[in-house]
Scaffold this motif. Structure first.
Motif, PDB file in Angstrom:
ATOM      1  N   GLU A   1       0.895  -1.070   0.238  1.00  0.00           N
ATOM      2  CA  GLU A   1       0.103  -0.231   0.099  1.00  0.00           C
ATOM      3  C   GLU A   1       0.793   0.923   0.439  1.00  0.00           C
ATOM      4  OE1 GLU A   1      -3.245   0.018   2.874  1.00  0.00           O
ATOM      5  OE2 GLU A   1      -3.684  -1.659   2.493  1.00  0.00           O
ATOM      6  N   HIS A   2       0.458   2.234  -1.314  1.00  0.00           N
ATOM      7  CA  HIS A   2       1.446   3.410  -1.021  1.00  0.00           C
ATOM      8  C   HIS A   2       0.295   4.842  -0.731  1.00  0.00           C
ATOM      9  CE1 HIS A   2       3.974   6.625  -2.002  1.00  0.00           C
ATOM     10  NE2 HIS A   2       2.712   7.067  -2.318  1.00  0.00           N
ATOM     11  N   SER A   3       0.852   5.405  -0.063  1.00  0.00           N
ATOM     12  CA  SER A   3      -0.066   6.329   0.677  1.00  0.00           C
ATOM     13  C   SER A   3       1.643   8.248   0.637  1.00  0.00           C
ATOM     14  CB  SER A   3      -0.785   6.311   2.442  1.00  0.00           C
ATOM     15  OG  SER A   3       0.580   6.111   2.805  1.00  0.00           O
ATOM     16  N   GLU A   4       0.540   9.276   1.043  1.00  0.00           N
ATOM     17  CA  GLU A   4       1.170  10.234   1.771  1.00  0.00           C
ATOM     18  C   GLU A   4      -0.008  10.982   2.651  1.00  0.00           C
ATOM     19  OE1 GLU A   4       2.975  12.679  -1.749  1.00  0.00           O
ATOM     20  OE2 GLU A   4       2.406  11.259  -2.919  1.00  0.00           O
ATOM     21  N   TRP A   5       0.524  12.194   3.164  1.00  0.00           N
ATOM     22  CA  TRP A   5       0.161  12.782   4.138  1.00  0.00           C
ATOM     23  C   TRP A   5      -1.239  13.546   3.987  1.00  0.00           C
ATOM     24  CZ3 TRP A   5      -2.143  17.692   3.815  1.00  0.00           C
ATOM     25  CH2 TRP A   5      -1.782  17.903   2.774  1.00  0.00           C
ATOM     26  N   ASN A   6      -1.674  13.840   2.416  1.00  0.00           N
ATOM     27  CA  ASN A   6      -2.790  14.314   2.115  1.00  0.00           C
ATOM     28  C   ASN A   6      -3.600  12.458   1.436  1.00  0.00           C
ATOM     29  OD1 ASN A   6      -1.608  14.186  -0.541  1.00  0.00           O
ATOM     30  ND2 ASN A   6      -2.368  16.478  -0.887  1.00  0.00           N
ATOM     31  N   THR A   7      -2.953  11.678   1.041  1.00  0.00           N
ATOM     32  CA  THR A   7      -3.675  10.875   0.301  1.00  0.00           C
ATOM     33  C   THR A   7      -3.464   9.201   1.028  1.00  0.00           C
ATOM     34  OG1 THR A   7      -2.323  11.751  -1.493  1.00  0.00           O
ATOM     35  CG2 THR A   7      -3.128   9.137  -2.309  1.00  0.00           C
ATOM     36  N   PRO A   8      -4.914   8.549   0.722  1.00  0.00           N
ATOM     37  CA  PRO A   8      -5.210   7.708   1.888  1.00  0.00           C
ATOM     38  C   PRO A   8      -4.808   6.643   1.215  1.00  0.00           C
ATOM     39  CG  PRO A   8      -7.014   8.857   1.224  1.00  0.00           C
ATOM     40  CD  PRO A   8      -6.368   9.160   0.728  1.00  0.00           C
ATOM     41  N   ASN A   9      -4.320   5.490   1.215  1.00  0.00           N
ATOM     42  CA  ASN A   9      -4.090   4.587   0.221  1.00  0.00           C
ATOM     43  C   ASN A   9      -4.851   3.293  -0.565  1.00  0.00           C
ATOM     44  OD1 ASN A   9      -1.668   3.577   2.595  1.00  0.00           O
ATOM     45  ND2 ASN A   9      -3.294   2.499   4.663  1.00  0.00           N
ATOM     46  N   ASP A  10      -3.722   2.862  -1.619  1.00  0.00           N
ATOM     47  CA  ASP A  10      -3.625   2.382  -2.891  1.00  0.00           C
ATOM     48  C   ASP A  10      -2.959   1.000  -2.730  1.00  0.00           C
ATOM     49  OD1 ASP A  10      -6.318   2.948  -4.087  1.00  0.00           O
ATOM     50  OD2 ASP A  10      -5.993   5.313  -4.683  1.00  0.00           O
ATOM     51  N   LEU A  11      -3.257   0.000  -3.338  1.00  0.00           N
ATOM     52  CA  LEU A  11      -2.905  -0.733  -3.559  1.00  0.00           C
ATOM     53  C   LEU A  11      -1.394  -0.558  -4.580  1.00  0.00           C
ATOM     54  CD1 LEU A  11      -5.087  -4.162  -2.689  1.00  0.00           C
ATOM     55  CD2 LEU A  11      -3.371  -3.403  -1.648  1.00  0.00           C
ATOM     56  N   TYR A  12      -0.193  -0.930  -5.115  1.00  0.00           N
ATOM     57  CA  TYR A  12       0.817  -1.498  -5.866  1.00  0.00           C
ATOM     58  C   TYR A  12       1.164  -2.649  -5.730  1.00  0.00           C
ATOM     59  CZ  TYR A  12       0.288   3.982  -6.663  1.00  0.00           C
ATOM     60  OH  TYR A  12      -0.387   4.863  -6.602  1.00  0.00           O
TER      61      TYR A  12
ATOM     62  N   ASN B   1       4.862  10.921   6.333  1.00  0.00           N
ATOM     63  CA  ASN B   1       4.572  11.635   5.338  1.00  0.00           C
ATOM     64  C   ASN B   1       3.360  10.177   5.025  1.00  0.00           C
ATOM     65  OD1 ASN B   1       3.213  12.661   2.922  1.00  0.00           O
ATOM     66  ND2 ASN B   1       5.920  12.164   2.119  1.00  0.00           N
ATOM     67  N   GLY B   2       2.398  10.119   5.407  1.00  0.00           N
ATOM     68  CA  GLY B   2       1.580   8.906   4.969  1.00  0.00           C
ATOM     69  C   GLY B   2       0.437   8.813   5.361  1.00  0.00           C
ATOM     70  N   TRP B   3      -1.055   7.869   5.304  1.00  0.00           N
ATOM     71  CA  TRP B   3      -2.029   7.661   6.170  1.00  0.00           C
ATOM     72  C   TRP B   3      -2.033   7.198   6.653  1.00  0.00           C
ATOM     73  CZ3 TRP B   3      -5.145  11.365   4.714  1.00  0.00           C
ATOM     74  CH2 TRP B   3      -6.670  11.302   5.050  1.00  0.00           C
ATOM     75  N   ASN B   4      -2.372   6.926   7.690  1.00  0.00           N
ATOM     76  CA  ASN B   4      -2.281   6.555   8.855  1.00  0.00           C
ATOM     77  C   ASN B   4      -4.063   5.996  10.072  1.00  0.00           C
ATOM     78  OD1 ASN B   4      -2.490   8.482  11.000  1.00  0.00           O
ATOM     79  ND2 ASN B   4      -0.350   8.518  11.116  1.00  0.00           N
ATOM     80  N   ASN B   5      -3.323   5.703  11.318  1.00  0.00           N
ATOM     81  CA  ASN B   5      -5.085   5.003  12.015  1.00  0.00           C
ATOM     82  C   ASN B   5      -5.622   6.538  12.523  1.00  0.00           C
ATOM     83  OD1 ASN B   5      -4.456   2.404  11.837  1.00  0.00           O
ATOM     84  ND2 ASN B   5      -3.409   1.977  13.471  1.00  0.00           N
ATOM     85  N   TYR B   6      -5.081   7.271  12.479  1.00  0.00           N
ATOM     86  CA  TYR B   6      -5.506   8.699  12.508  1.00  0.00           C
ATOM     87  C   TYR B   6      -5.535  10.182  11.788  1.00  0.00           C
ATOM     88  CZ  TYR B   6      -3.893   7.394  17.390  1.00  0.00           C
ATOM     89  OH  TYR B   6      -3.618   6.593  18.779  1.00  0.00           O
ATOM     90  N   TYR B   7      -6.145   9.230  10.894  1.00  0.00           N
ATOM     91  CA  TYR B   7      -6.777  10.117  10.185  1.00  0.00           C
ATOM     92  C   TYR B   7      -8.090  10.880   9.833  1.00  0.00           C
ATOM     93  CZ  TYR B   7      -9.900   6.554   9.112  1.00  0.00           C
ATOM     94  OH  TYR B   7     -11.651   5.674   9.490  1.00  0.00           O
ATOM     95  N   ARG B   8      -8.506  10.053  10.768  1.00  0.00           N
ATOM     96  CA  ARG B   8      -9.458  11.258  11.858  1.00  0.00           C
ATOM     97  C   ARG B   8      -9.344  12.600  12.114  1.00  0.00           C
ATOM     98  NH1 ARG B   8     -10.857   5.919  12.842  1.00  0.00           N
ATOM     99  NH2 ARG B   8     -12.830   4.974  11.996  1.00  0.00           N
ATOM    100  N   GLU B   9      -8.281  12.200  12.760  1.00  0.00           N
ATOM    101  CA  GLU B   9      -7.992  13.399  13.516  1.00  0.00           C
ATOM    102  C   GLU B   9      -7.201  14.594  13.011  1.00  0.00           C
ATOM    103  OE1 GLU B   9      -8.924  10.540  15.806  1.00  0.00           O
ATOM    104  OE2 GLU B   9      -7.692   9.962  14.614  1.00  0.00           O
TER     105      GLU B   9
ATOM    106  N   PRO C   1     -20.364   5.815  13.048  1.00  0.00           N
ATOM    107  CA  PRO C   1     -20.411   7.413  12.323  1.00  0.00           C
ATOM    108  C   PRO C   1     -20.765   8.429  13.641  1.00  0.00           C
ATOM    109  CG  PRO C   1     -20.599   6.183  10.842  1.00  0.00           C
ATOM    110  CD  PRO C   1     -21.209   5.024  11.704  1.00  0.00           C
ATOM    111  N   GLU C   2     -21.852   8.334  13.871  1.00  0.00           N
ATOM    112  CA  GLU C   2     -22.443   8.956  14.738  1.00  0.00           C
ATOM    113  C   GLU C   2     -21.393   9.678  16.585  1.00  0.00           C
ATOM    114  OE1 GLU C   2     -24.552   4.985  15.554  1.00  0.00           O
ATOM    115  OE2 GLU C   2     -23.651   6.357  13.981  1.00  0.00           O
ATOM    116  N   SER C   3     -21.000   8.550  16.443  1.00  0.00           N
ATOM    117  CA  SER C   3     -20.175   8.778  17.735  1.00  0.00           C
ATOM    118  C   SER C   3     -18.813   9.392  17.843  1.00  0.00           C
ATOM    119  CB  SER C   3     -19.669   7.509  18.546  1.00  0.00           C
ATOM    120  OG  SER C   3     -21.452   6.270  18.949  1.00  0.00           O
ATOM    121  N   TRP C   4     -18.729   9.548  16.796  1.00  0.00           N
ATOM    122  CA  TRP C   4     -17.406   9.672  16.197  1.00  0.00           C
ATOM    123  C   TRP C   4     -17.381  10.786  15.896  1.00  0.00           C
ATOM    124  CZ3 TRP C   4     -12.380   8.701  16.707  1.00  0.00           C
ATOM    125  CH2 TRP C   4     -12.092   7.079  16.188  1.00  0.00           C
ATOM    126  N   THR C   5     -19.298  11.683  15.278  1.00  0.00           N
ATOM    127  CA  THR C   5     -19.440  12.724  15.121  1.00  0.00           C
ATOM    128  C   THR C   5     -19.547  13.536  16.233  1.00  0.00           C
ATOM    129  OG1 THR C   5     -20.042  12.353  13.052  1.00  0.00           O
ATOM    130  CG2 THR C   5     -21.121  14.351  14.326  1.00  0.00           C
TER     131      THR C   5
END
Length: 561
Positions: free
Chosen positions: A252-263, A342-350, A536-540
């Motif tokens: 999987e490849h990602s950057e800070w503003n780009t979620p994971n995609d498969l390569y 410089n990647g997407w991680n578990n804390y994307y919501r934050e 989702p309603e709990s996160w919100t």
């Protein structure tokens, strides 16, 4: 029974048998149904052994491996068959998480020899779980932090009846002298994943060699130690998987503003040019790409003890350094995790929440504090014996840095985080009221003795045993400092949390009530949520409350847009 591994020919299976009779049953009540239910989860140490059985089901042919008795509490990290199915490689931690031993055990007689042993006066890293026998069966690959960073090592094997000396009595004689173990990679960087190529001449690995904020893939020749970087793009290249012929890597490849995609990437044998990766998926919605996300700056600052701390800094739109700004520190969870990447991680919501904060005029700082992953053994273990010691100080030093360099108003700084981050937020509200104006603590650890009952390995690694190291548990627990609370604290917790149990927040709230601290804290509990929210309603609800909380107590300016 756990960790089952079938032999290569499928005729036998090796597995771990655990005696859990001494574990505790932890109750996790659920109040949302017609009747209150109280399911339990069992946690604690167990005594383990490894058995081998024939897949035909013949019970009289079961073999029990004769490993030496462990010293102190222990657990088995992995078992792996050798290519010819004559032996098993066993990776075991004992001596209260401070010793790691790797054994080679006969799959027929059960006798074991000790291939390698290391001790760490603090604790052995989870990152060193990499253990794999060469496809040729002549060498064992394993990872170790013995030189300060997680690197790859090789040790020779003999699979024709066992290595030079075998187990006698309750001890296993080392088969290899220190000179027999060969370090394959070296430098002030970490290896996070490694696998043998099918030719037995190369190893493919992932590391921080180019940057602590990125992960790239490499191949290394085990004969001459020459490494070659594969053509992975800038960013995080994670979760690699090898095809059965080991010629293709899926990752999987990602950057800070780009979620994971498969390569997919070919591991070329003897090619004149290194192949380029092929993108397999494109799952990021167009609407997401159109958003001008707040771009983090990757910065470093000097801690009080002279160490360099990495962090990500988010600034408001049209930032004016000459004006005073409120600020928020986000604290990642787990302790041993890396968020300055410089990647997407578990804390994307934050990260998206941090974007909202910058829109409302906040400066946001996200710190890889002491204990975080990605920076070597010393950084990882600097929290030993005092959670809330150097890691806590790293955040205070971060506040000083943004006050001095980014126009932050020192009277208007808040903090938030979940799990370990929630623990840190509570510590800040209670121990540093002159530095923190308010704090929001999500699913926080309030008393580490409770977390020992839930996650004994994690807690023992860092604090030892509650009955033997009472002072470390006392000074590391926010509930110890409850009488010092004089800044607004928002506590949010899922009521069916089976990791950091709801008990922690209940105990803290009760103590704050008894101390007359009603004016300084507020709570929100989520009856259907576990440690990681799923609705989702709990996160919100959670983040709307935190946003209002910060706006109320940090007196932000309105959006600049």
């Amino acid at each position: 029974m756990s960790g089952a591994q079938a032999s290569n020919d499928g005729s036998r299976v090796a597995y771990i048998v655990s005696d859990t009779s001494k574990q505790r049953a932890l109750v996790v009540p659920d109040y949302t149904g017609e009747f209150v239910t109280a399911p339990t989860v069992r946690r604690g140490w167990s005594e383990q052994r490894i058995q081998i059985s024939e897949t035909s089901g013949t019970p009289e042919r079961t073999v029990i491996l004769k490993l030496p008795a462990p010293d102190g509490v222990s657990y088995i990290r992995s078992i792996n068959w050798t290519p010819n199915d004559t032996s098993l490689v066993v990776d075991r931690i004992d001596r209260d998480t401070k010793r790691r031993q790797i054994f080679l055990a006969s799959a027929t007689a059960g006798a074991a020899t000790l291939l390698d042993q290391e001790t760490d006066p603090k604790w052995v890293a989870q990152l060193s779980r990499i253990v794999e026998v060469s496809p040729k069966g002549d060498q064992l690959l394993f990872a170790s932090e013995r030189d300060g960073y997680n690197h790859l090592y090789l040790v020779p094997l003999k699979l024709d009846g066992g290595n030079t000396r075998t187990k006698t009595g309750d001890t296993a004689a080392p088969v290899n002298t220190p000179s027999a173990v060969r370090r394959l990679t070296r430098g002030p960087w970490e290896v996070s994943w490694a696998r043998w190529h099918a030719d037995g001449e190369r190893i493919i690995y992932s590391s921080t060699e180019d940057s602590t904020a990125e992960r790239h893939l490499y191949t290394i020749n085990v004969r001459d130690g020459k490494a070659t970087r594969l053509q992975t793009a800038r960013g995080m290249n994670t979760d690699p998987q090898l095809s059965k012929d080991t010629e293709t890597i899926l990752y999987e490849h990602s950057e800070w503003n780009t979620p994971n995609d498969l390569y997919a990437l070919r591991v070329c044998t003897g090619c004149g040019t290194i192949p380029e990766p092929v993108r397999l998926t494109d799952t990021v919605p167009a609407r997401f790409r159109q958003i001008a996300w707040a771009r983090p700056q990757f910065i470093e600052y000097k801690a009080k003890d002279g160490q360099r701390v990495r962090a990500r800094l988010y600034l408001p739109p049209r930032f004016d350094k000459s004006k005073k700004h409120p600020a928020v520190l986000f604290v990642h969870g787990a302790g041993y995790l890396q968020n300055v990447i410089n990647g997407w991680n578990n804390y994307y919501r934050e990260q998206m929440f941090n974007h909202i904060l910058t829109e409302r005029g906040y400066v946001v700082l996200d710190v890889d504090y002491r204990g975080s992953a990605g920076y070597g053994r010393d950084w990882r273990t600097d929290v030993y014996d005092f959670l809330g010691g150097l890691d806590f100080q790293d955040h205070l030093d971060g506040i000083d840095h943004i006050v001095k360099n980014y126009g932050v108003d020192p009277a208007h700084v808040g903090m938030y985080g979940g799990s370990y981050g929630g623990f840190m937020a509570e510590m800040a509200a209670m121990r540093a009221p002159e530095r923190i104006a308010c704090a929001a603590a999500l699913r926080p650890v309030a008393a580490w003795k409770n977390y020992y009952a839930s996650s004994p390995i994690y807690t023992t690694e860092r604090l030892g045993f509650p009955e033997k190291n009472r002072e470390a548990y006392r000074r590391s627990s926010p509930i110890t400092y409850a009488d010092q609370l004089r800044r607004p604290l928002l506590i949010l917790h899922g009521m069916v949390d089976d990791n950091v149990h709801f008990q922690d927040s209940v105990q803290l709230v009760q103590k704050l009530i008894e101390l007359g601290k009603t004016d300084y804290f507020d709570v929100m509990f989520y009856p259907k949520e576990n440690h990681a929210f799923t609705r989702p309603e709990s996160w919100t609800d959670e983040y709307e409350r935190i946003l209002r909380f910060f706006d109320q107590h940090l007196k932000t300016v309105t959006s600049a847009r």
